[in-house]
Design a protein around this motif. Structure first.
Motif, PDB file in Angstrom:
ATOM      1  N   LYS A 112       0.818  -1.216   0.000  1.00 35.83           N
ATOM      2  CA  LYS A 112       0.000   0.000   0.000  1.00 35.83           C
ATOM      3  C   LYS A 112       0.855   1.271   0.000  1.00 35.83           C
ATOM      4  N   LYS A 113       2.162   1.112  -0.210  1.00 33.57           N
ATOM      5  CA  LYS A 113       3.053   2.260  -0.054  1.00 33.57           C
ATOM      6  C   LYS A 113       2.743   3.388  -1.032  1.00 33.57           C
ATOM      7  N   LEU A 114       2.368   3.066  -2.266  1.00 33.45           N
ATOM      8  CA  LEU A 114       2.058   4.122  -3.237  1.00 33.45           C
ATOM      9  C   LEU A 114       0.750   4.820  -2.885  1.00 33.45           C
ATOM     10  N   LEU A 115      -0.196   4.082  -2.361  1.00 31.16           N
ATOM     11  CA  LEU A 115      -1.461   4.675  -1.922  1.00 31.16           C
ATOM     12  C   LEU A 115      -1.213   5.665  -0.781  1.00 31.16           C
ATOM     13  N   ILE A 116      -0.335   5.280   0.143  1.00 31.27           N
ATOM     14  CA  ILE A 116       0.014   6.166   1.261  1.00 31.27           C
ATOM     15  C   ILE A 116       0.735   7.409   0.753  1.00 31.27           C
ATOM     16  N   ALA A 117       1.642   7.203  -0.192  1.00 27.12           N
ATOM     17  CA  ALA A 117       2.378   8.340  -0.762  1.00 27.12           C
ATOM     18  C   ALA A 117       1.436   9.314  -1.465  1.00 27.12           C
ATOM     19  N   GLU A 118       0.495   8.793  -2.216  1.00 25.71           N
ATOM     20  CA  GLU A 118      -0.468   9.646  -2.918  1.00 25.71           C
ATOM     21  C   GLU A 118      -1.331  10.436  -1.932  1.00 25.71           C
ATOM     22  N   ALA A 119      -1.692   9.786  -0.818  1.00 27.75           N
ATOM     23  CA  ALA A 119      -2.476  10.475   0.208  1.00 27.75           C
ATOM     24  C   ALA A 119      -1.679  11.627   0.820  1.00 27.75           C
ATOM     25  N   LEU A 120      -0.414  11.376   1.123  1.00 29.96           N
ATOM     26  CA  LEU A 120       0.436  12.443   1.673  1.00 29.96           C
ATOM     27  C   LEU A 120       0.581  13.595   0.695  1.00 29.96           C
ATOM     28  N   LEU A 121       0.752  13.269  -0.564  1.00 35.96           N
ATOM     29  CA  LEU A 121       0.910  14.294  -1.585  1.00 35.96           C
ATOM     30  C   LEU A 121      -0.342  15.170  -1.664  1.00 35.96           C
ATOM     31  N   SER A 122      -1.510  14.563  -1.529  1.00 36.19           N
ATOM     32  CA  SER A 122      -2.763  15.318  -1.598  1.00 36.19           C
ATOM     33  C   SER A 122      -3.008  16.142  -0.340  1.00 36.19           C
ATOM     34  N   MET A 123      -2.477  15.676   0.801  1.00 33.86           N
ATOM     35  CA  MET A 123      -2.686  16.366   2.078  1.00 33.86           C
ATOM     36  C   MET A 123      -1.815  17.598   2.240  1.00 33.86           C
ATOM     37  N   CYS A 124      -0.647  17.578   1.624  1.00 30.89           N
ATOM     38  CA  CYS A 124       0.340  18.645   1.834  1.00 30.89           C
ATOM     39  C   CYS A 124       0.505  19.450   0.552  1.00 30.89           C
ATOM     40  N   PRO A 125      -0.103  20.609   0.455  1.00 35.02           N
ATOM     41  CA  PRO A 125      -0.060  21.407  -0.781  1.00 35.02           C
ATOM     42  C   PRO A 125       1.351  21.735  -1.264  1.00 35.02           C
ATOM     43  N   LYS A 126       2.281  21.896  -0.326  1.00 33.96           N
ATOM     44  CA  LYS A 126       3.644  22.268  -0.707  1.00 33.96           C
ATOM     45  C   LYS A 126       4.528  21.062  -0.989  1.00 33.96           C
ATOM     46  N   CYS A 127       3.975  19.853  -0.807  1.00 28.35           N
ATOM     47  CA  CYS A 127       4.765  18.632  -0.970  1.00 28.35           C
ATOM     48  C   CYS A 127       4.943  18.292  -2.449  1.00 28.35           C
ATOM     49  N   ARG A 128       6.203  18.063  -2.858  1.00 30.42           N
ATOM     50  CA  ARG A 128       6.531  17.735  -4.255  1.00 30.42           C
ATOM     51  C   ARG A 128       6.871  16.268  -4.423  1.00 30.42           C
TER      52      ARG A 128
END
Length: 342
Positions: A112-128
């Motif tokens: 599920k690591k990519l799903l978690i990464a995508e969630a973090l990316l969506s949660m943090c506007p400044k995250c690249r």
């Protein structure tokens, strides 16, 4: 009534950190930039515990405050995508360095690591980018990390008015050492300082930017960290203060030149006590000695090691302070000893 501090933009980071450490930053409102007669200002929202002034700036009533949206946790963000047992393994926190999120994901969630990464990316506007952390390894304490999603692993992290360029997959940067970096930024004015384990400039840069020593000799053995050290010296415009040296500090440290020596490395730091003490001027100076130590020995072993080494060199020791930096691992603390050698 909502209260705020109106300040020049260049004071923003300093006052924001002051509000955080003083626990009077109002985290429910936005820090906003306003343009009024007299120029452009930042408004830092504060609570009623701030007092009437902060660093000489008056605390005033704020008109039309802007509120932040309530933050959503990673577990809440993923609760419709994962099972209850999987949600239980979701990490409660992660680290942001610049525009990169660094997260530890247990093996149970490997698929599920990519799903978690995508969630973090969506949660943090400044995250690249999102990077998975597996810990540290080797003599150079290099991070073992995997890019999960995003456009790269190099970033510039801003902290306490300083810029730290780094590749998060190649060099370590501990957020847990923030207070010690801030403390070092207040020491060394007018002195000659030797930073024996300089890394990318963790302690050298804040000291050079804020305290303005006469000279800092920053020694780093890892070529990748050393490259970023040189880049950060340039980014922070302290070329006239810091002299970077690539090499083993036990051999590269100059003898008898320093008023102050920083030993900001843990693991085998005590092996370098003799060259560190020899680096101090003949009349002596201040040593900042870091060590990871079992909790029951934290207030005795580091001091004993310093005194034993100094005694063999015909020197005396006055311990000025022993500080806990953070919990390093179960039952082990990271401490720093400030000692006057004479």
């Amino acid at each position: 009534m909502y209260r705020t501090i109106r300040i020049p933009p260049e004071k923003g980071e300093e006052i924001r950190e002051k509000a955080i450490s003083g626990k009077f930053l109002d985290t429910k409102r936005k820090i906003r930039r306003i343009v009024i007669e007299g120029g452009t200002f930042l408004e830092i929202p504060v609570t009623g515990t701030a007092g009437e002034t902060v660093e000489g700036f008056p605390v005033i009533d704020q008109k039309s405050p802007e509120f932040l949206k309530p933050s959503v946790s990673l577990k809440e963000c993923l609760k419709t995508s994962l099972s209850e047992s999987e949600i239980a393994h979701i990490p409660s926190g992660w680290q942001m360095l610049g525009d990169i999120a660094i997260v530890s994901i247990p093996d149970a969630l490997d698929e599920k690591k990519l799903l978690i990464a995508e969630a973090l990316l969506s949660m943090c506007p400044k995250c690249r980018s999102v990077v998975r952390d597996f810990g540290i390894e080797g003599q150079f304490r290099q991070p073992k990390r995997e890019l999960l999603i995003g456009s790269g692993t190099e970033t510039v992290h801003k902290e306490h008015g300083c810029f730290f360029k780094q590749d998060v997959t190649k060099v370590m940067y501990s957020k847990g050492n923030l207070e010690e970096r801030k403390r070092m930024s207040k020491l060394g004015q007018g002195e000659t300082v030797v930073d024996m384990f300089a890394g990318i400039g963790y302690f050298s840069i804040p000291m050079a930017v804020h305290a303005h020593p006469e000279k800092i000799i920053s020694i780093e053995i890892n070529p990748e960290s050393f490259a970023y050290l040189k880049e950060n010296i340039r980014l922070n415009h302290v070329e006239d203060i810091i002299t970077p040296i690539l090499g083993d500090c036990s051999q590269a440290a100059p003898e008898g030149e320093a008023d102050r020596v920083i030993m900001g490395y843990v693991g085998t730091t005590h092996h370098y006590l003799e060259p560190a003490i020899k680096t101090l001027k003949k009349r002596g100076g201040i040593l900042h000695y870091h060590e990871t130590v079992p909790e029951n020995l934290a207030w005795t072993r580091p001091e004993e090691r310093i005194k034993k080494t100094a005694g063999c060199l015909g020197k005396k020791v006055e311990v000025l302070a022993i500080r806990r930096i953070k919990k390093y691992s179960p039952g082990v603390l990271h401490v720093v000893v400030d000692a006057r050698i004479f």
